[in-house]
Scaffold this motif. Structure first.
Motif, PDB file in Angstrom:
ATOM      1  N   PRO A  10       0.827  -1.215   0.000  1.00  0.00           N
ATOM      2  CA  PRO A  10       0.000   0.000   0.000  1.00  0.00           C
ATOM      3  C   PRO A  10       0.858   1.259   0.000  1.00  0.00           C
ATOM      4  CG  PRO A  10      -0.006  -1.040   2.165  1.00  0.00           C
ATOM      5  CD  PRO A  10       0.734  -1.966   1.244  1.00  0.00           C
ATOM      6  N   VAL A  11       0.340   2.264  -0.654  1.00  0.00           N
ATOM      7  CA  VAL A  11       0.949   3.592  -0.635  1.00  0.00           C
ATOM      8  C   VAL A  11       0.163   4.362   0.408  1.00  0.00           C
ATOM      9  CG1 VAL A  11       1.351   5.704  -1.954  1.00  0.00           C
ATOM     10  CG2 VAL A  11       1.546   3.469  -3.073  1.00  0.00           C
ATOM     11  N   SER A  12       0.818   4.658   1.520  1.00  0.00           N
ATOM     12  CA  SER A  12       0.085   5.324   2.592  1.00  0.00           C
ATOM     13  C   SER A  12       0.964   6.342   3.279  1.00  0.00           C
ATOM     14  CB  SER A  12      -0.435   4.305   3.612  1.00  0.00           C
ATOM     15  OG  SER A  12       0.653   3.658   4.232  1.00  0.00           O
ATOM     16  N   GLY A  13       0.302   7.200   4.002  1.00  0.00           N
ATOM     17  CA  GLY A  13       0.988   8.243   4.739  1.00  0.00           C
ATOM     18  C   GLY A  13      -0.008   9.317   5.102  1.00  0.00           C
ATOM     19  N   TRP A  14       0.365  10.141   6.022  1.00  0.00           N
ATOM     20  CA  TRP A  14      -0.510  11.224   6.447  1.00  0.00           C
ATOM     21  C   TRP A  14      -0.214  12.454   5.616  1.00  0.00           C
ATOM     22  CZ3 TRP A  14       0.121  16.168   8.291  1.00  0.00           C
ATOM     23  CH2 TRP A  14      -1.023  16.765   8.809  1.00  0.00           C
ATOM     24  N   THR A  15      -1.256  13.151   5.243  1.00  0.00           N
ATOM     25  CA  THR A  15      -1.074  14.400   4.515  1.00  0.00           C
ATOM     26  C   THR A  15      -2.096  15.411   4.962  1.00  0.00           C
ATOM     27  OG1 THR A  15      -0.999  15.443   2.343  1.00  0.00           O
ATOM     28  CG2 THR A  15      -2.547  13.639   2.586  1.00  0.00           C
ATOM     29  N   ASP A  16      -1.705  16.654   4.954  1.00  0.00           N
ATOM     30  CA  ASP A  16      -2.617  17.753   5.238  1.00  0.00           C
ATOM     31  C   ASP A  16      -3.080  18.253   3.880  1.00  0.00           C
ATOM     32  OD1 ASP A  16      -3.968  20.017   5.895  1.00  0.00           O
ATOM     33  OD2 ASP A  16      -2.267  21.071   6.773  1.00  0.00           O
ATOM     34  N   SER A  17      -4.325  17.921   3.490  1.00  0.00           N
ATOM     35  CA  SER A  17      -4.791  18.247   2.142  1.00  0.00           C
ATOM     36  C   SER A  17      -4.922  19.741   1.908  1.00  0.00           C
ATOM     37  CB  SER A  17      -6.125  17.552   1.863  1.00  0.00           C
ATOM     38  OG  SER A  17      -7.103  18.022   2.754  1.00  0.00           O
ATOM     39  N   SER A  18      -4.891  20.548   2.976  1.00  0.00           N
ATOM     40  CA  SER A  18      -4.962  21.992   2.774  1.00  0.00           C
ATOM     41  C   SER A  18      -3.591  22.573   2.432  1.00  0.00           C
ATOM     42  CB  SER A  18      -5.507  22.679   4.036  1.00  0.00           C
ATOM     43  OG  SER A  18      -4.590  22.530   5.098  1.00  0.00           O
ATOM     44  N   ASN A  19      -2.536  21.757   2.515  1.00  0.00           N
ATOM     45  CA  ASN A  19      -1.173  22.196   2.213  1.00  0.00           C
ATOM     46  C   ASN A  19      -0.931  22.082   0.707  1.00  0.00           C
ATOM     47  OD1 ASN A  19       1.480  22.796   2.209  1.00  0.00           O
ATOM     48  ND2 ASN A  19       2.109  20.949   3.244  1.00  0.00           N
ATOM     49  N   LYS A  20      -1.251  23.149  -0.043  1.00  0.00           N
ATOM     50  CA  LYS A  20      -1.123  23.156  -1.500  1.00  0.00           C
ATOM     51  C   LYS A  20       0.343  23.180  -1.899  1.00  0.00           C
ATOM     52  CE  LYS A  20      -5.528  23.455  -2.278  1.00  0.00           C
ATOM     53  NZ  LYS A  20      -6.247  22.317  -2.621  1.00  0.00           N
ATOM     54  N   SER A  21       0.653  22.480  -2.970  1.00  0.00           N
ATOM     55  CA  SER A  21       2.023  22.412  -3.435  1.00  0.00           C
ATOM     56  C   SER A  21       2.038  22.412  -4.951  1.00  0.00           C
ATOM     57  CB  SER A  21       2.684  21.130  -2.922  1.00  0.00           C
ATOM     58  OG  SER A  21       3.923  20.957  -3.525  1.00  0.00           O
ATOM     59  N   THR A  22       3.058  23.020  -5.545  1.00  0.00           N
ATOM     60  CA  THR A  22       3.190  22.987  -6.997  1.00  0.00           C
ATOM     61  C   THR A  22       4.082  21.835  -7.429  1.00  0.00           C
ATOM     62  OG1 THR A  22       5.045  24.517  -6.886  1.00  0.00           O
ATOM     63  CG2 THR A  22       2.845  25.470  -7.248  1.00  0.00           C
ATOM     64  N   ALA A  23       4.512  21.018  -6.480  1.00  0.00           N
ATOM     65  CA  ALA A  23       5.371  19.880  -6.803  1.00  0.00           C
ATOM     66  C   ALA A  23       4.568  18.831  -7.563  1.00  0.00           C
ATOM     67  CB  ALA A  23       5.944  19.280  -5.526  1.00  0.00           C
ATOM     68  N   TYR A  24       5.250  17.997  -8.346  1.00  0.00           N
ATOM     69  CA  TYR A  24       4.586  16.939  -9.080  1.00  0.00           C
ATOM     70  C   TYR A  24       4.239  15.757  -8.186  1.00  0.00           C
ATOM     71  CZ  TYR A  24       5.610  19.421 -13.333  1.00  0.00           C
ATOM     72  OH  TYR A  24       5.654  20.372 -14.313  1.00  0.00           O
ATOM     73  N   ALA A  25       4.928  15.588  -7.078  1.00  0.00           N
ATOM     74  CA  ALA A  25       4.629  14.526  -6.124  1.00  0.00           C
ATOM     75  C   ALA A  25       4.463  15.155  -4.751  1.00  0.00           C
ATOM     76  CB  ALA A  25       5.754  13.499  -6.087  1.00  0.00           C
ATOM     77  N   HIS A  26       3.430  14.734  -4.039  1.00  0.00           N
ATOM     78  CA  HIS A  26       3.207  15.255  -2.701  1.00  0.00           C
ATOM     79  C   HIS A  26       4.336  14.784  -1.789  1.00  0.00           C
ATOM     80  CE1 HIS A  26       1.324  16.193   1.092  1.00  0.00           C
ATOM     81  NE2 HIS A  26       0.444  16.900   0.419  1.00  0.00           N
ATOM     82  N   ALA A  27       4.677  15.606  -0.827  1.00  0.00           N
ATOM     83  CA  ALA A  27       5.796  15.306   0.070  1.00  0.00           C
ATOM     84  C   ALA A  27       5.620  13.988   0.819  1.00  0.00           C
ATOM     85  CB  ALA A  27       5.983  16.451   1.063  1.00  0.00           C
TER      86      ALA A  27
END
Length: 178
Positions: free
Chosen positions: A49-66
């Protein structure tokens, strides 16, 4: 980058039912499946599984989320993850959020949504499928550089609603392929 259309997106979100993860259409309920993701993007749907915690309000211009960076650290292990599952989950979550009455925009799994729509509902695609290259995996490649007709670009929410309401069927992969 695949460019879609805001009016088409608005019509699809209107028909999204978060409780069932389906679009309710005149021809019945349809949804984006893991098989669709594998077909459209060529992503693996089996594996870790690809999992992890993310804050969806943290907008990023990166191609992959941190949150995915630790998974990308070891290139020999990348193929062992179920990226297609993560992609589909992201689409479902984005559609859920977009379907709320207080939401003004949608998060960004739009390439998946638009290609799925054009493949499944050719009557609303921006280009006639017979002039596209043959469908090969990933299917998204055949839509990535296709020119949109002026007529399609000028379609409104009303015309997309009409096209979807009066379509006769939804394609399944393997039928009517160009």
């Amino acid at each position: 980058m695949i460019r879609g259309s805001y009016p088409l997106l608005a019509v699809l979100v209107e028909r999204w039912r978060p409780k069932t993860h389906t679009f309710v259409l005149s021809v019945g309920e349809v949804t984006v499946t893991l098989e669709d993701v594998a077909h459209i993007f060529g992503l693996p749907i089996d594996g870790e599984p690809v999992s992890g915690w993310t804050d969806s309000s943290n907008k990023s211009t990166a191609y992959a989320h941190a949150m995915y960076l630790p998974l990308l650290r070891n290139f020999e292990q990348i193929h062992t993850y179920s990226w297609g599952t993560a992609c589909l989950a992201h689409l479902y979550r984005a559609l859920y959020c977009a379907s709320r009455y207080d939401t003004k925009e949608m998060d960004d799994p739009l390439n998946l949504l638009f290609v799925w729509t054009w493949e499944r509902m050719p009557c609303i695609s921006p280009v006639s499928r017979h002039i596209l290259s043959p469908a090969e995996i990933p299917v998204a490649m055949r839509w990535s550089h296709s020119d949109r007709s002026t007529t399609w670009l000028e379609k409104t929410v009303v015309t997309f609603r009409h096209d979807i309401d009066y379509m006769q069927e939804v394609n399944i992969y393997g039928s009517n392929e160009s």
